[in-house]
Design a protein around this motif. Structure first.
Motif, PDB file in Angstrom:
ATOM      1  N   LYS A  80       0.783  -1.221  -0.004  1.00 15.19           N
ATOM      2  CA  LYS A  80      -0.079   0.046   0.007  1.00 15.19           C
ATOM      3  C   LYS A  80       0.683   1.244  -0.175  1.00 15.19           C
ATOM      4  CE  LYS A  80      -3.351  -2.510   0.152  1.00 15.19           C
ATOM      5  NZ  LYS A  80      -4.363  -2.987  -1.297  1.00 15.19           N
ATOM      6  N   HIS A  81       2.367   1.309   0.175  1.00 17.41           N
ATOM      7  CA  HIS A  81       2.919   2.164   0.272  1.00 17.41           C
ATOM      8  C   HIS A  81       4.206   2.004  -0.642  1.00 17.41           C
ATOM      9  CE1 HIS A  81       0.493   2.660   3.897  1.00 17.41           C
ATOM     10  NE2 HIS A  81       0.690   4.015   3.775  1.00 17.41           N
ATOM     11  N   PRO A  82       4.051   1.538  -1.832  1.00 15.91           N
ATOM     12  CA  PRO A  82       5.475   1.266  -2.956  1.00 15.91           C
ATOM     13  C   PRO A  82       6.222   2.418  -2.958  1.00 15.91           C
ATOM     14  CG  PRO A  82       3.307   1.650  -4.247  1.00 15.91           C
ATOM     15  CD  PRO A  82       3.002   1.886  -2.701  1.00 15.91           C
ATOM     16  N   THR A  83       7.497   2.252  -2.907  1.00 10.17           N
ATOM     17  CA  THR A  83       8.360   3.252  -3.526  1.00 10.17           C
ATOM     18  C   THR A  83       8.786   3.662  -4.726  1.00 10.17           C
ATOM     19  OG1 THR A  83      10.675   3.884  -3.212  1.00 10.17           O
ATOM     20  CG2 THR A  83      10.293   1.672  -3.038  1.00 10.17           C
ATOM     21  N   ASP A  84       8.843   5.025  -5.006  1.00  7.03           N
ATOM     22  CA  ASP A  84       9.020   5.224  -6.609  1.00  7.03           C
ATOM     23  C   ASP A  84      10.408   4.627  -7.114  1.00  7.03           C
ATOM     24  OD1 ASP A  84       6.911   6.765  -6.561  1.00  7.03           O
ATOM     25  OD2 ASP A  84       8.142   8.679  -6.549  1.00  7.03           O
ATOM     26  N   MET A  85      11.071   4.084  -6.411  1.00 11.23           N
ATOM     27  CA  MET A  85      12.465   3.359  -6.813  1.00 11.23           C
ATOM     28  C   MET A  85      11.992   2.140  -7.473  1.00 11.23           C
ATOM     29  SD  MET A  85      15.417   3.958  -4.072  1.00 11.23           S
ATOM     30  CE  MET A  85      14.480   4.103  -2.323  1.00 11.23           C
ATOM     31  N   ILE A  86      10.604   1.568  -7.263  1.00 17.32           N
ATOM     32  CA  ILE A  86      10.413   0.143  -8.018  1.00 17.32           C
ATOM     33  C   ILE A  86      10.664   0.404  -9.418  1.00 17.32           C
ATOM     34  CG2 ILE A  86       8.152   0.482  -8.171  1.00 17.32           C
ATOM     35  CD1 ILE A  86       9.785  -2.580  -6.529  1.00 17.32           C
ATOM     36  N   GLN A  87      10.618   1.527  -9.881  1.00 18.07           N
ATOM     37  CA  GLN A  87      10.461   1.847 -11.255  1.00 18.07           C
ATOM     38  C   GLN A  87      11.874   1.749 -12.001  1.00 18.07           C
ATOM     39  OE1 GLN A  87       7.611   1.988 -13.182  1.00 18.07           O
ATOM     40  NE2 GLN A  87       6.519   2.119 -11.303  1.00 18.07           N
ATOM     41  N   ALA A  88      13.005   1.799 -11.071  1.00 14.75           N
ATOM     42  CA  ALA A  88      14.344   1.676 -11.450  1.00 14.75           C
ATOM     43  C   ALA A  88      14.762   0.370 -11.449  1.00 14.75           C
ATOM     44  CB  ALA A  88      15.261   2.828 -10.392  1.00 14.75           C
ATOM     45  N   VAL A  89      14.081  -0.452 -11.004  1.00 12.98           N
ATOM     46  CA  VAL A  89      14.626  -2.000 -11.056  1.00 12.98           C
ATOM     47  C   VAL A  89      14.722  -2.626 -12.266  1.00 12.98           C
ATOM     48  CG1 VAL A  89      14.062  -4.130 -10.157  1.00 12.98           C
ATOM     49  CG2 VAL A  89      13.571  -2.122  -8.726  1.00 12.98           C
ATOM     50  N   ARG A  90      13.981  -2.116 -13.220  1.00 13.71           N
ATOM     51  CA  ARG A  90      13.926  -2.691 -14.582  1.00 13.71           C
ATOM     52  C   ARG A  90      15.375  -2.218 -15.281  1.00 13.71           C
ATOM     53  NH1 ARG A  90      13.257  -0.860 -19.582  1.00 13.71           N
ATOM     54  NH2 ARG A  90      12.894   1.221 -18.823  1.00 13.71           N
ATOM     55  N   VAL A  92      17.839  -2.152 -13.968  1.00 17.34           N
ATOM     56  CA  VAL A  92      19.162  -2.735 -13.459  1.00 17.34           C
ATOM     57  C   VAL A  92      19.555  -3.965 -14.353  1.00 17.34           C
ATOM     58  CG1 VAL A  92      20.051  -4.639 -11.771  1.00 17.34           C
ATOM     59  CG2 VAL A  92      18.669  -2.535 -10.868  1.00 17.34           C
ATOM     60  N   VAL A  93      18.567  -4.325 -15.162  1.00 12.48           N
ATOM     61  CA  VAL A  93      18.797  -5.465 -16.222  1.00 12.48           C
ATOM     62  C   VAL A  93      19.415  -4.558 -17.692  1.00 12.48           C
ATOM     63  CG1 VAL A  93      17.808  -7.028 -17.778  1.00 12.48           C
ATOM     64  CG2 VAL A  93      17.165  -6.980 -15.447  1.00 12.48           C
ATOM     65  N   TYR A  94      18.770  -3.628 -17.938  1.00 12.52           N
ATOM     66  CA  TYR A  94      19.062  -2.521 -19.111  1.00 12.52           C
ATOM     67  C   TYR A  94      19.818  -1.442 -18.876  1.00 12.52           C
ATOM     68  CZ  TYR A  94      15.041  -5.805 -20.550  1.00 12.52           C
ATOM     69  OH  TYR A  94      14.395  -6.720 -20.807  1.00 12.52           O
ATOM     70  N   ASN A  95      21.041  -1.371 -18.810  1.00 13.86           N
ATOM     71  CA  ASN A  95      21.776  -0.098 -18.581  1.00 13.86           C
ATOM     72  C   ASN A  95      23.071  -0.296 -19.147  1.00 13.86           C
ATOM     73  OD1 ASN A  95      23.989  -0.276 -16.328  1.00 13.86           O
ATOM     74  ND2 ASN A  95      22.109  -1.149 -15.344  1.00 13.86           N
ATOM     75  N   PRO A  96      23.893   0.719 -19.478  1.00 18.52           N
ATOM     76  CA  PRO A  96      25.249   0.658 -20.279  1.00 18.52           C
ATOM     77  C   PRO A  96      26.095  -0.015 -19.290  1.00 18.52           C
ATOM     78  CG  PRO A  96      24.190   2.918 -20.564  1.00 18.52           C
ATOM     79  CD  PRO A  96      23.413   2.301 -19.527  1.00 18.52           C
ATOM     80  N   ALA A  97      25.702  -0.094 -18.048  1.00 25.79           N
ATOM     81  CA  ALA A  97      26.958  -0.306 -16.943  1.00 25.79           C
ATOM     82  C   ALA A  97      26.780  -1.943 -16.768  1.00 25.79           C
ATOM     83  CB  ALA A  97      26.733   0.247 -15.818  1.00 25.79           C
ATOM     84  N   ARG A  98      26.029  -2.546 -17.521  1.00 24.51           N
ATOM     85  CA  ARG A  98      25.997  -3.985 -17.522  1.00 24.51           C
ATOM     86  C   ARG A  98      27.499  -4.526 -17.804  1.00 24.51           C
ATOM     87  NH1 ARG A  98      21.427  -7.675 -16.879  1.00 24.51           N
ATOM     88  NH2 ARG A  98      23.338  -9.138 -16.748  1.00 24.51           N
ATOM     89  N   VAL A  99      27.702  -5.696 -16.941  1.00 25.08           N
ATOM     90  CA  VAL A  99      28.772  -6.571 -17.340  1.00 25.08           C
ATOM     91  C   VAL A  99      28.136  -7.695 -18.260  1.00 25.08           C
ATOM     92  CG1 VAL A  99      30.936  -7.993 -16.461  1.00 25.08           C
ATOM     93  CG2 VAL A  99      29.712  -6.060 -15.160  1.00 25.08           C
ATOM     94  N   LYS A 100      28.730  -7.663 -19.468  1.00 29.09           N
ATOM     95  CA  LYS A 100      28.193  -8.425 -20.575  1.00 29.09           C
ATOM     96  C   LYS A 100      29.111  -9.693 -20.867  1.00 29.09           C
ATOM     97  CE  LYS A 100      26.308  -4.253 -23.138  1.00 29.09           C
ATOM     98  NZ  LYS A 100      26.284  -3.557 -24.037  1.00 29.09           N
ATOM     99  N   TYR A 101      30.440  -9.737 -20.848  1.00 30.50           N
ATOM    100  CA  TYR A 101      31.057 -10.838 -20.919  1.00 30.50           C
ATOM    101  C   TYR A 101      32.247 -10.892 -19.944  1.00 30.50           C
ATOM    102  CZ  TYR A 101      29.269  -9.446 -25.386  1.00 30.50           C
ATOM    103  OH  TYR A 101      28.328  -8.966 -26.546  1.00 30.50           O
ATOM    104  N   SER A 703      23.295   3.124 -11.386  1.00 29.18           N
ATOM    105  CA  SER A 703      23.485   2.970 -12.562  1.00 29.18           C
ATOM    106  C   SER A 703      22.159   3.091 -13.651  1.00 29.18           C
ATOM    107  CB  SER A 703      24.302   1.748 -13.172  1.00 29.18           C
ATOM    108  OG  SER A 703      23.427   0.446 -12.619  1.00 29.18           O
ATOM    109  N   SER A 704      21.068   2.984 -13.110  1.00 25.67           N
ATOM    110  CA  SER A 704      19.888   3.155 -13.423  1.00 25.67           C
ATOM    111  C   SER A 704      19.634   4.495 -14.300  1.00 25.67           C
ATOM    112  CB  SER A 704      18.685   3.028 -12.656  1.00 25.67           C
ATOM    113  OG  SER A 704      18.913   1.418 -12.210  1.00 25.67           O
ATOM    114  N   THR A 705      19.931   4.609 -15.426  1.00 24.34           N
ATOM    115  CA  THR A 705      19.930   5.948 -16.267  1.00 24.34           C
ATOM    116  C   THR A 705      18.761   6.839 -16.266  1.00 24.34           C
ATOM    117  OG1 THR A 705      21.422   4.681 -17.896  1.00 24.34           O
ATOM    118  CG2 THR A 705      20.783   7.069 -18.483  1.00 24.34           C
ATOM    119  N   GLU A 706      17.667   6.417 -16.376  1.00 24.35           N
ATOM    120  CA  GLU A 706      16.393   7.284 -16.312  1.00 24.35           C
ATOM    121  C   GLU A 706      16.045   7.422 -15.007  1.00 24.35           C
ATOM    122  OE1 GLU A 706      13.443   5.066 -18.299  1.00 24.35           O
ATOM    123  OE2 GLU A 706      14.704   4.762 -20.343  1.00 24.35           O
ATOM    124  N   HIS A 707      16.340   6.488 -14.168  1.00 19.69           N
ATOM    125  CA  HIS A 707      15.859   6.932 -12.643  1.00 19.69           C
ATOM    126  C   HIS A 707      17.100   7.875 -11.991  1.00 19.69           C
ATOM    127  CE1 HIS A 707      14.856   6.462  -8.587  1.00 19.69           C
ATOM    128  NE2 HIS A 707      16.037   6.180  -8.418  1.00 19.69           N
TER     129      HIS A 707
END
Length: 842
Positions: A80-90, A92-101, A703-707
């Motif tokens: 009933k009291h979610p934080t706005d930070m929940i929008q930044a969790v996605r 974490v998967v998609y951002n330029p700082a991902r370690v890819k290899y 590292s969540s760019t939009e957030h």
């Protein structure tokens, strides 16, 4: 050259020779920062649109997935009291700082452990195959154990776990490395390092991570609530497990009671907190780092005006008579009166007396924060807060006493009677292959002193009644952990870091720790693998399935698979997995809770129904509970865990340690650095706060760019400063400023506000270190890491904890060409590896 060394050399030749054929082509390939859309089109199979219920440190949510891409996040309907930070969790998967290899630092690839370590941090890495990276990992484990023994291998440094009972990154690492050999581990943590050492001696438990009195009882019985250096409304957005955010409903009720005049809330803080803005109340603005003088003056007032609870002191405490001579100035000639304290803390003497009288006038609940123990002599704050609470006599009563965990883990919520799941264990019972001698060195070190250990091998320090002799550290392993966020004095750290021969980092983001590593292995995020977790922390509101939201990006592997494959190299794969797959483990963990639930009268569905159909099991709430109530009712039958079983105002155990900076009772000690006329304030007049952030969990989500764009100022981490301080420096809201002292310099974006008293500024900890010149000590941090500026000194010889809150700085408007922020992308790409091979030191 020994036969052992020759064999290691041969192994290295084979490792590197195999790379010529398998690596060169892949390294010459395209950018490591391929757009997500391109990745989705080429590497992910389209599937039907779906909604996935999952969870995070910021709460539970439903993820909308379209064609394999996570496109939207909706908070869980039961929160009933979610934080706005929940929008930044996605992100974490998609951002330029991902370690890819899997990546290896360029010079380490050329020369191995004999590399030029001054090049660490310059961001030059080479992509290698997984098999090669794990071979390097195993080779270095063998080399260090054979040449130096376990004291040279640091593998016990952990931080916030990943959400999920199976995929706890640090646990995975310690289980695997522990099967290979013993190693150097840590003691304590950064969050509560001073309090967690002193409070067991004083109050019988750590206190900092414990459940607090149920909020309904506080709201019913408390007359006064003193929130001392704490900001629950800000910090309860996150949790160790998946928070349910249920305490926010109680803060709304508290705000209504404050408006009606039924409860008085007092904030002892130089800053107007988010809690004060929501709840209301009055503020005692004191000079930073002077909380202990204020507490001593309150105690002096309670005693001299005979407002303290003599019966409670007599029945439930010990050592008050040994504390009184110090309080009254019998020994040192300085009575700790309100007049004495006013000169230090800046609070008028009459206001101090008024505060003491208010606290003694009725049931008082003291809510203590953690930041104030993260300073030089931080033990004294925690100890003295307990002494004040004991003198008031409300400990163990509903709505009274003290607590140090109100801002953490849904504290004060009603705890259910549901079962608690166990997790994946860091130990197996299987003997390690290497179990060598520590050669007189200590097998563990206080975590906040680990850079001091690297810098000063052989040095002996005191810690908690023991002598600790630093080993010669040669190799360090970090998994899901970012010490380049949570350690202090970044430039000192960079210099010391060069003494390590090999650093290995397992993570999913290119943190500064990864940039300063030699081998970097890409791990999946929580949302690219299956797991299971408790919903609600202290509330224990239920059990939540954490099914995979999206498929792993690029070449990321689960920690389980990374360490399983490492263990295979030394014939311990079976011991690591115990013959179970990841889903087998998740079912095993769930069924353990299901069996436990039967004994509690709580029925859980079978695992298949839970996983495939419901995904969530909710528990009913429990009964109201009072912290320390059993001790108050029957102190003889329910003693505290102290030596005496009572609250120890004077502690003989600590006194006998003989430390001059932490003696037998709480005291005021001057600081190395203190604003408002204290040491060092003429050169650097502003006290720098580096509290827990409002928009992140430590460095997570930075590292969540939009957030990040929702709170950054001029693309930098905000620095909050008072209007007067800004005006005198010609600084306006939104300016890029340089924050600096003798330890370093950072750029930040100015937020000018009267929420902060003059002489106080703040940069939230967790801002990513982003050097202008990678790897160069003293270079400008382009984003605003406050630990470039903080002190790396132990709190005292008792706890040797962090002193991050003891730092002075100055601020000026930045007038040069503003550089781009460097910290939020992957490494520089090496596009041609072939010329490197002839130069390799084989």
């Amino acid at each position: 050259m020994s036969t052992e060394t020759m064999n290691q050399g041969v192994s290295r030749r084979r490792f590197l020779a195999g790379m010529i054929a398998t690596t060169a082509a892949s390294v010459i390939g395209g950018s490591l920062l391929a757009p997500r859309n391109a990745l989705a089109a080429s590497e992910m199979k389209p599937i039907m649109d779906r909604h996935v219920l999952s969870g995070s440190h910021w709460g539970a949510f439903r993820a909308k997935v379209v064609n394999g891409i996570w496109v939207e996040t909706v908070p869980f309907e039961k929160d009933k009291h979610p934080t706005d930070m929940i929008q930044a969790v996605r992100e974490v998967v998609y951002n330029p700082a991902r370690v890819k290899y899997p990546m290896v630092r360029l010079d380490w690839l050329k020369h191995g452990f004999r590399s030029d370590t001054s090049q660490r941090g310059d961001n030059r890495f080479v992509r290698v195959p997984w098999s090669q990276a794990l071979d390097f990992f195993y080779h270095e484990l063998e080399r260090v154990q054979n040449e130096y023994g376990p004291s040279a291998l640091y593998a016990g440094h952990t931080g916030w776990q990943s959400v999920g009972k199976l995929h706890s990154a640090g646990t995975m690492m310690m289980r695997a490395i522990g099967l290979h050999g013993t190693y150097l581990s840590k003691a304590g943590d950064y969050s509560t390092g001073a309090a967690q050492v002193v409070l067991p001696y004083v109050a019988g438990a750590m206190e900092v991570y414990e459940q607090q009195t149920s909020w309904p009882l506080v709201l019913e019985h408390a007359k006064t609530i003193v929130i001392w250096g704490s900001d629950p409304v800000k910090n309860l957005q996150v949790g160790w497990l998946v928070p349910d955010h249920s305490p926010y409903a109680y803060y709304e009720q508290l705000a209504e009671k404050v408006r009606r005049g039924e409860i008085k809330v007092i904030y002892v803080d130089p800053v107007v907190s988010e809690t004060q803005k929501m709840v209301g109340g009055t503020q005692i603005k004191l000079n930073p780092q002077t909380d202990v003088p204020l507490m001593l003056a309150i105690a002096h007032t309670l005693y001299t005006e005979q407002r303290y609870d003599k019966d409670f002191i007599a029945d439930y405490t010990t050592g008050f008579d040994k504390f009184l001579p110090y309080l009254l100035g019998v020994n040192d000639g300085i009575a700790k009166s309100p007049e004495w304290a006013a000169q230090l803390c800046g609070v008028p003497a009459d206001e101090i007396r008024k505060l003491a009288r208010q606290m003694a006038s009725g049931r008082t609940q003291i809510i203590g924060g953690w930041c104030l123990q993260r300073m030089q002599h931080g033990e004294q704050y925690a100890w003295m807060l307990v002494v004040v609470a004991a003198m008031l006599g409300h400990i163990g009563l509903p709505g009274g006493g003290f607590g140090f965990g109100w801002h953490y883990n849904d504290a004060g919520a009603m705890t259910s009677t549901g079962p608690l799941m166990s997790g994946f264990s860091g130990v197996t019972g299987v003997n390690p292959i290497h179990n060598g001698s520590y050669r007189g060195y200590s097998p563990y070190i206080p975590v906040a002193r680990f850079v001091d250990c690297i810098e000063n091998p052989g040095k002996t320090i005191q810690w908690n009644g023991h002598d600790i002799t630093y080993p010669l550290m040669k190799m360090a392993i970090f998994c899901g952990n970012n010490p380049f966020h949570h350690h202090q004095d970044r430039n000192k750290m960079i210099n010391a870091w060069q003494k390590l021969e090999t650093v290995i980092c397992v993570d999913h983001q290119w943190t500064a720790t990864c940039r300063f590593a030699d081998i970097v292995l890409p791990a999946t995020t929580t949302h690219e693998r299956d797991d299971i977790e408790q919903y609600g922390n202290h509330s224990n509101a239920g059990i939540l399935a954490l099914p995979k939201v999206v498929e792993p990006m690029f070449e990321a592997k689960d920690d389980f698979d990374i360490f399983r494959e490492l263990c295979r190299r030394f014939d311990r794969e079976e011991a690591f997995t115990e013959g179970k797959s990841q889903m087998d483990w998740i079912e095993h963990i769930y069924n353990g809770a299901r069996l436990q639930g039967r004994g509690l009268g709580v029925r859980l569905p079978n695992f298949k129904k839970f996983w495939d159909e419901t995904g969530f099991v909710e528990f009913s709430g429990g009964q109201p509970w009072v912290r320390h109530e059993s001790f108050r009712k029957e102190p003889d039958l329910e003693p505290l865990g102290t030596a005496s079983g009572l609250i120890e105002i004077y502690c003989k155990t600590i006194a006998d340690m003989g430390y001059d900076d932490c003696q037998g009772h709480p005291m005021w000690f001057e600081k190395n650095e203190r604003s408002h006329g204290g040491p060092g304030s003429q050169a650097y007049p502003l006290n720098l706060q580096s509290t827990h952030p409002k928009h992140r969990l430590h460095s997570q989500l930075c590292s969540s760019t939009e957030h990040r764009a929702t709170y950054a100022v001029a693309d930098r981490e905000p620095v909050y400063l008072n209007t007067q301080d800004a005006k005198s420096r010609g600084i306006r809201n939104g300016d890029v400023v340089r924050v600096f002292n003798d330890r370093g310099q950072v750029l930040a974006g100015a937020v000018v506000t009267d929420d902060f008293m003059p002489g106080v500024c703040r940069i939230h900890e967790g801002a990513w270190y982003s050097p202008l010149e990678g790897g160069k000590p003293g270079t400008l941090c382009t984003y605003g890491d406050p630990n470039v500026l903080t002190q790396d000194i132990g709190s005292s010889r008792l706890a040797q904890a962090t002193s991050a809150a003891s730092a002075l700085v100055d601020i000026e408007k930045y007038t040069g060409a503003v550089p781009a922020v460097t910290g939020f992308h992957g490494p520089s790409e090496v596009t041609d590896i072939n010329p490197l091979f002839p130069a390799m030191d084989l």
